[in-house]
Enzyme design. Structure first.
Site, PDB file in Angstrom:
ATOM      1  N   ASP A 274     -15.196 -77.678  47.403  1.00 34.36           N
ATOM      2  CA  ASP A 274     -15.326 -76.358  48.017  1.00 34.36           C
ATOM      3  C   ASP A 274     -14.006 -75.617  47.786  1.00 34.36           C
ATOM      4  O   ASP A 274     -13.060 -76.155  47.194  1.00 34.36           O
ATOM      5  CB  ASP A 274     -15.691 -76.477  49.517  1.00 34.36           C
ATOM      6  CG  ASP A 274     -16.387 -75.208  50.006  1.00 34.36           C
ATOM      7  OD1 ASP A 274     -16.226 -74.140  49.372  1.00 34.36           O
ATOM      8  OD2 ASP A 274     -17.093 -75.251  51.036  1.00 34.36           O
TER       9      ASP A 274
HETATM   10  C1  NOJ Z   1     -16.532 -71.536  50.679  1.00 37.78           C
HETATM   11  C2  NOJ Z   1     -17.881 -71.932  51.184  1.00 37.78           C
HETATM   12  O1  NOJ Z   1     -17.773 -73.029  52.066  1.00 37.78           O
HETATM   13  C3  NOJ Z   1     -18.876 -72.279  50.091  1.00 37.78           C
HETATM   14  O2  NOJ Z   1     -20.143 -72.428  50.667  1.00 37.78           O
HETATM   15  C4  NOJ Z   1     -18.876 -71.223  49.029  1.00 37.78           C
HETATM   16  O3  NOJ Z   1     -19.831 -71.524  48.045  1.00 37.78           O
HETATM   17  C5  NOJ Z   1     -17.478 -71.142  48.427  1.00 37.78           C
HETATM   18  N1  NOJ Z   1     -16.560 -70.734  49.468  1.00 37.78           N
HETATM   19  C6  NOJ Z   1     -17.394 -70.178  47.250  1.00 37.78           C
HETATM   20  O4  NOJ Z   1     -17.461 -68.883  47.669  1.00 37.78           O
END
Ligand code: NOJ
Length: 714
Positions: A274
């Site tokens: 993530d």
């Molecule tokens: C953080 C989030 O937790 C995730 O779900 C998302 O896809 C990413 N950022 C990218 O934006």
């Protein structure tokens, strides 16, 4: 001699990957493992050196808040041309983006989508989102989020399918099918990403990113199944979650990311971290510095680092120092390159610049969004008030959502635009039959004044999307400040009152439920939500949504979910010392699976084909539409394993079917249950199915229905 990417096209994919890898330097292999955000001059240099494998949010780099589709496609193609023409090996980039519940045409939030209990519709929505997104150069979405969530304080409850592993698994598989289709190289399909692996929804206190403590049994029986369903469906990628599970951050969790995912499940795609979650291993206190974080992430099985840049900065030196072997990097790069080939990026790295003109906001896509949104709204109470008809001449619509546009789109809406949304006020004017006098008033004083002179008030209340989604947790599940008072003040006037709730989570609304004559839960319904709601209010369509998550009476009941364990002192038993509160009933405000329509259904004649089951049994019941209107019922099958080696849930959903029935019509619904449906994680953390008695229910929700039983003889 260098093999050009063009030559590679005609070979079988594994050969292509091997040939390419054999020509790549270590920094180039590491480059494939590196995802950057947006694009600038320094990124161009990196790209020329083969140090970037993927870009997310390319249009974050474009001027203005809403660059035109043409500008975005041209930018994507221009950046792709740099990768293909200006880097030594010409490996194309994979453009990723959060296409969560629609792209330019926005569908209801995922939690609402689950309320349709209709995987085929979820699949179609994902396919439309894929069509729109790919027309703008995106080839990879960070969806579906398949985290089970049993604590609505957690803002991200909006992004998943709710509390249940069976429903969640059906929806996870459907979304993956919709995004990916049969062929990843189809220019209209996206690579999907099942996230956030795993247990993220169990955050303590409902606080996003917080630690999760959970037994292996709960992990395996509740939180893992939707991921397994996505993997079985062939999901291309998974995202490792931010949190630590029983003390081990997921980005360093080799047992889950490698042993379970690869060895046990046979997952062939790649795992992305993530946002900066690899470098956050330092904050978790399990890596001393960014280099150790990079080491831990790669060894655990995180193939691609989302934006923390630690792989690019540290993996080459870790190999040089002998801490990592080049083969470990090789393997991660192989997984990413394999998908780039499967996605057809080598053959077809660019997006047809004309496509978006015929793809975004197609009339049939908007029509679908309207129908989808109607299916997701849940009628929770109706004292013969709805649908609105000739009884009500003068109708006042009030509350903070009367003229809402962008607010209807909900959380994690990246590409939808407020100007594409028709507010409820306008939708009602367009579709209401003649003969009604309609008032739309946001100001409370004015509304209270007018309310005394109308036949019906519709109060549109709820939470703004800024209170829902990632990092938007609440400690109090009541309506936002002031809104309960508004509902009370309107109810005090004694005018018939319908309350509509817009929200990204279950809200604890016992007072509003008591005060309202009708209560409709509309979630955040997307681009066509205004029309969908108007259709339902005026009876142009039937409400058919069912709750995919329990609605509590009060925040203090959380976590509350239907599939809880029985307890040695369950409510209803004779002792005085019971699992309950002294200040609140034990039951929720509305149970999982609940929802009404404008007609009513009865269940009768439960049949169990094999009361002594060995292989499988059929369980069926008749459902009759008792009312005078056509309607849609979702028949639900629940089971209980009565005695087992561990305490088993009091009920578990094992099947559901949507039925459209004409007035007076009866239909038999049949579910097949086999021994594999009865598998659970036993005392030794291994899967087991145990002989003995099972209770079974077929009914309209998790608290009602016809009851029977069968015995598993094995
Ligand atoms: C953080 C989030 O937790 C995730 O779900 C998302 O896809 C990413 N950022 C990218 O934006």
């Amino acid at each position: 001699m260098l093999t050009s990417a063009a030559f590679l096209i005609r070979q079988p994919i594994e050969d292509k990957v091997n040939q390419l890898l054999s020509q790549m330097t270590l920094p180039e292999k590491v480059g494939q493992l590196n995802q950057i955000n947006g694009f600038d001059d320094s990124a161009r240099l990196r790209l020329q050196q083969g140090e970037v494998g993927s870009i997310l949010n390319l249009n974050a780099a474009l001027p203005g808040p809403n660059p035109s589709p043409a500008v975005i496609v041209e930018a994507a193609n221009a950046v792709q041309r740099m990768a293909v023409n200006e880097s030594r090996l010409g490996i194309p980039l994979l453009f990723g983006r959060d296409v969560i519940h629609g792209f330019r045409t926005v569908f209801p939030i995922p939690l609402a989508q689950a309320a349709a209990w209709d995987p085929a519709t979820v699949e179609q929505g994902a396919a439309i989102a894929a069509d729109e997104a790919t027309s703008q150069g995106v080839k990879w979405t960070f969806a579906p989020m398949v985290d089970i969530a049993r604590d609505p304080r957690w803002g991200r409850v909006a992004e998943g399918a709710g509390e249940d592993p069976f429903l969640g698994s059906a929806i996870a598989a459907a979304a993956v099918r919709g995004f990916q289709g049969e062929d990843l190289s189809d220019p209209r399909r996206l690579l999907a990403c099942a996230k956030h692996f795993v247990g993220y929804g169990g955050a303590q206190g409902g606080r996003d990113y917080e630690s999760v403590e959970m037994s292996v049994r709960t992990l395996r029986d509740v939180y893992l199944p939707p991921f397994h369903a996505a993997v079985r469906q062939g999901v291309a990628t998974l995202m490792a979650a931010f949190h630590d599970l029983n003390g081990i951050p997921l980005n360093a969790h080799r047992e889950l990311l490698t042993d379970l995912l690869r060895a046990e499940w046979g997952f062939k795609g790649f795992v992305v971290s993530d946002w900066r979650s690899v470098i956050e291993l330092v904050n978790h206190g399990i890596a001393a510095d960014p280099a150790e974080a990079a080491y831990a992430g790669l060894v655990a099985g995180v193939d691609m680092d989302m934006v923390s840049d630690v792989y690019r900065q540290h993996l080459p030196e870790l190999v040089a120092d002998g801490h990592l072997s080049e083969a470990q990097i090789h393997e991660a790069a192989r997984r990413i390159l394999r998908l780039k080939f499967l996605a057809g990026l080598f053959e077809n790295p660019y997006t047809d610049p004309a496509r978006h003109r015929s793809t975004l906001l197609k009339p049939e896509y908007l029509q679908f969004a309207r129908q989808f949104a109607r299916q997701t709204m849940v009628l929770l109470k109706n004292e013969q008030l709805l649908p609105i008809d000739g009884r009500f001449k003068r109708i006042l619509f009030t509350g903070p959502f009367v003229h809402a546009r962008g607010e209807l789109l909900g959380t994690w809406n990246v590409d939808g635009r407020a100007e594409d949304v028709t507010p409820l006020s306008q939708a009602v004017r367009e579709i209401a039959p003649t003969g009604h006098e309609l008032f739309f008033v946001e100001n409370t004083d004015e509304a209270l004044h007018l309310a005394q002179h109308v036949d019906l008030v519709v109060a549109l209340v709820g939470e703004h999307p800024s209170r829902s989604g990632e990092n938007r947790n609440v400690s109090d599940l009541s309506l936002p400040p002031g809104q309960t008072q508004l509902v009370q003040a309107l109810a005090d006037l004694g005018v018939p009152l319908a309350v509509v709730v817009f929200a990204g989570r279950p809200l604890a609304i016992p007072h509003e439920t008591r005060l309202a004559d009708a209560l409709l839960y509309a979630w955040h319904p997307g681009s066509e939500g205004g029309f969908a709601l108007a259709d339902l209010l005026f009876g142009l369509a039937q409400p058919s949504g069912r709750l995919p998550i329990t609605i509590p009476r009060r925040t203090g009941q959380v976590p509350i979910y239907y599939a809880h364990k029985p307890s040695g002192r369950p409510v209803g038993s004779t002792t005085e010392f019971l699992t309950r509160y002294v200040d609140l009933p034990y039951s929720p405000l509305f149970p999982f699976g609940f929802g009404l329509g404008y007609t009513s259904f009865t269940y009768h004649n439960l049949e169990i084909s094999e009361p002594h089951m060995t292989g499988e049994t059929q369980i069926s019941a008749e459902v009759t539409n008792q009312g005078s209107l056509p309607g849609i019922e979702t028949a639900q099958l629940y089971l209980r394993d009565v005695h087992a080696s561990v305490a088993r849930p009091v009920k578990e959903l094992k099947g559901f079917q949507r039925l459209e029935l004409q007035p007076g019509e009866t239909r038999r619904v049949t579910f097949t249950v086999s021994a594999t449906d009865l598998v659970f994680t036993s005392y030794n953390d291994l899967p087991r199915v145990e002989p003995g008695d099972y209770q079974v229910w077929i009914g309209p929700n998790s608290t009602a229905g016809l009851q029977g039983s069968f015995t598993l003889d094995i």
